[in-house]
Write a protein that holds these residues in place. Sequence first.
Motif, PDB file in Angstrom:
ATOM      1  N   UNK A  83       0.914  -1.195  -0.020  1.00 58.18           N
ATOM      2  CA  UNK A  83       0.003  -0.039   0.118  1.00 58.18           C
ATOM      3  C   UNK A  83       1.003   1.303   0.120  1.00 58.18           C
ATOM      4  N   UNK A  84       1.734   1.203   0.907  1.00 56.17           N
ATOM      5  CA  UNK A  84       2.921   2.531   0.705  1.00 56.17           C
ATOM      6  C   UNK A  84       3.388   2.699  -0.245  1.00 56.17           C
ATOM      7  N   UNK A  85       3.967   1.732  -1.140  1.00 61.09           N
ATOM      8  CA  UNK A  85       4.757   1.859  -2.464  1.00 61.09           C
ATOM      9  C   UNK A  85       3.777   2.314  -3.443  1.00 61.09           C
ATOM     10  N   UNK A  86       2.491   1.692  -3.309  1.00 58.49           N
ATOM     11  CA  UNK A  86       1.320   2.284  -4.367  1.00 58.49           C
ATOM     12  C   UNK A  86       1.141   3.675  -3.892  1.00 58.49           C
ATOM     13  N   UNK A  87       1.136   4.251  -2.680  1.00 62.27           N
ATOM     14  CA  UNK A  87       0.693   5.778  -2.485  1.00 62.27           C
ATOM     15  C   UNK A  87       1.798   6.500  -2.524  1.00 62.27           C
ATOM     16  N   UNK A  88       3.079   6.216  -3.027  1.00 61.58           N
ATOM     17  CA  UNK A  88       4.492   6.855  -2.687  1.00 61.58           C
ATOM     18  C   UNK A  88       4.242   8.224  -3.201  1.00 61.58           C
ATOM     19  N   UNK A  89       3.654   8.523  -4.787  1.00 60.41           N
ATOM     20  CA  UNK A  89       3.537   9.553  -5.308  1.00 60.41           C
ATOM     21  C   UNK A  89       2.623  10.356  -4.510  1.00 60.41           C
ATOM     22  N   UNK A  90       1.545   9.979  -4.134  1.00 62.00           N
ATOM     23  CA  UNK A  90       0.331  10.585  -3.342  1.00 62.00           C
ATOM     24  C   UNK A  90       1.034  11.168  -2.185  1.00 62.00           C
ATOM     25  N   UNK A  94       1.381  15.155  -0.921  1.00 58.61           N
ATOM     26  CA  UNK A  94       0.640  15.345   0.084  1.00 58.61           C
ATOM     27  C   UNK A  94       1.619  16.292   1.091  1.00 58.61           C
ATOM     28  N   UNK A  95       2.833  15.889   1.133  1.00 56.43           N
ATOM     29  CA  UNK A  95       3.899  16.488   2.137  1.00 56.43           C
ATOM     30  C   UNK A  95       4.239  17.790   1.347  1.00 56.43           C
ATOM     31  N   UNK A  96       4.145  18.122   0.046  1.00 56.73           N
ATOM     32  CA  UNK A  96       4.318  19.568  -0.469  1.00 56.73           C
ATOM     33  C   UNK A  96       3.065  20.449   0.000  1.00 56.73           C
ATOM     34  N   UNK A 173       7.022   1.076 -10.050  1.00 50.91           N
ATOM     35  CA  UNK A 173       5.766   1.187  -9.102  1.00 50.91           C
ATOM     36  C   UNK A 173       5.854   2.399  -8.156  1.00 50.91           C
ATOM     37  N   UNK A 174       6.969   2.940  -7.674  1.00 50.09           N
ATOM     38  CA  UNK A 174       7.178   4.087  -7.025  1.00 50.09           C
ATOM     39  C   UNK A 174       6.768   5.509  -7.839  1.00 50.09           C
ATOM     40  N   UNK A 175       7.341   5.119  -9.209  1.00 52.68           N
ATOM     41  CA  UNK A 175       6.859   6.379 -10.262  1.00 52.68           C
ATOM     42  C   UNK A 175       5.235   6.177 -10.515  1.00 52.68           C
ATOM     43  N   UNK A 176       4.668   5.356 -10.156  1.00 55.23           N
ATOM     44  CA  UNK A 176       3.303   5.173 -10.495  1.00 55.23           C
ATOM     45  C   UNK A 176       2.961   4.446 -11.970  1.00 55.23           C
ATOM     46  N   UNK A 177       3.724   3.801 -12.210  1.00 47.61           N
ATOM     47  CA  UNK A 177       3.726   3.221 -13.749  1.00 47.61           C
ATOM     48  C   UNK A 177       2.810   1.797 -13.383  1.00 47.61           C
ATOM     49  N   UNK A 178       2.033   1.252 -14.545  1.00 45.16           N
ATOM     50  CA  UNK A 178       1.074   0.141 -14.338  1.00 45.16           C
ATOM     51  C   UNK A 178       1.645  -1.034 -14.518  1.00 45.16           C
ATOM     52  N   UNK A 179       1.167  -2.092 -14.032  1.00 41.60           N
ATOM     53  CA  UNK A 179       1.840  -3.407 -14.078  1.00 41.60           C
ATOM     54  C   UNK A 179       2.059  -3.791 -15.503  1.00 41.60           C
ATOM     55  N   UNK A 180       1.075  -3.735 -16.255  1.00 42.84           N
ATOM     56  CA  UNK A 180       1.046  -4.434 -17.605  1.00 42.84           C
ATOM     57  C   UNK A 180       2.399  -3.472 -18.245  1.00 42.84           C
ATOM     58  N   UNK A 181       2.466  -2.147 -18.198  1.00 40.84           N
ATOM     59  CA  UNK A 181       3.487  -1.460 -18.921  1.00 40.84           C
ATOM     60  C   UNK A 181       4.858  -1.905 -18.509  1.00 40.84           C
ATOM     61  N   UNK A 182       5.069  -2.030 -17.088  1.00 43.14           N
ATOM     62  CA  UNK A 182       6.340  -2.201 -16.591  1.00 43.14           C
ATOM     63  C   UNK A 182       6.827  -3.574 -17.097  1.00 43.14           C
ATOM     64  N   UNK A 183       5.901  -4.654 -17.058  1.00 46.11           N
ATOM     65  CA  UNK A 183       6.159  -6.043 -17.570  1.00 46.11           C
ATOM     66  C   UNK A 183       6.536  -5.858 -19.102  1.00 46.11           C
TER      67      UNK A 183
END
Length: 217
Positions: A83-90, A94-96, A173-183
């Motif tokens: 969950x935290x990896x998925x929410x990394x960008x968010x 939010x910090x900013x 994943x941290x950049x927010x890329x989708x699974x299919x694209x990464x594969x």
Amino acid sequence: MISREIFMEAVCEVCPATCWGKKSHCQVHDKHVGKIDSCPEWDKYMRDQKAKGQQKTVSTRKEGFARPSEQAPIVDFLQKAEEEIRDYNYMQIEIVRIQRFLREVGEGMVSQYGLDAGMPKGKGTTGDRTHAEVARRERKWKRLQNLQDKIERINKAVETIPGEQERLIVEALLDGDKNNLIAKEIGVSRQRYYEIKRNAVMKMAWAMYGDQAQQTG
């Protein structure tokens, strides 16, 4: 709640009803596994995992010693890390946002109430409004610290992954890329991608929460 991807990797991949591969079509639900909302096999998997965890805990207690790798609620830590990896960008966004809020509120308080705005005052005075602003600012500050701690924990965990493919997947994943694209980018099948990703996320989970897992055990 465990994510759909974990069920897909742990259950659907080995299920005889699933034509695993490029299509990953479930014959029971007659749809792509990614579009399935619930499945009895998923529920059974959850029950089995809980039962195994309880049995291991009882077993190690009887033997008189603890094995952290067995007693740790790895499913919970794995889910938390995912969950935290998925929410990394968010979290970065939010910090900013919170930092900007704290800066603007701080300037506003000085401008509106003066330098002594934080000093205690009697009821019904400017102090009441100031106190409310200070309390709100404190909540934002605590949330900011929590998010910053998560970001730092993730960044440190990434540095511990030695495998090039595993690290590439986590970074994507941290950049927010989708699974299919990464594969597609790393040139592997969907099945192989999820195998590599599962190993990478497990290593991330251990790097991020290994100490807590040992304490839990």
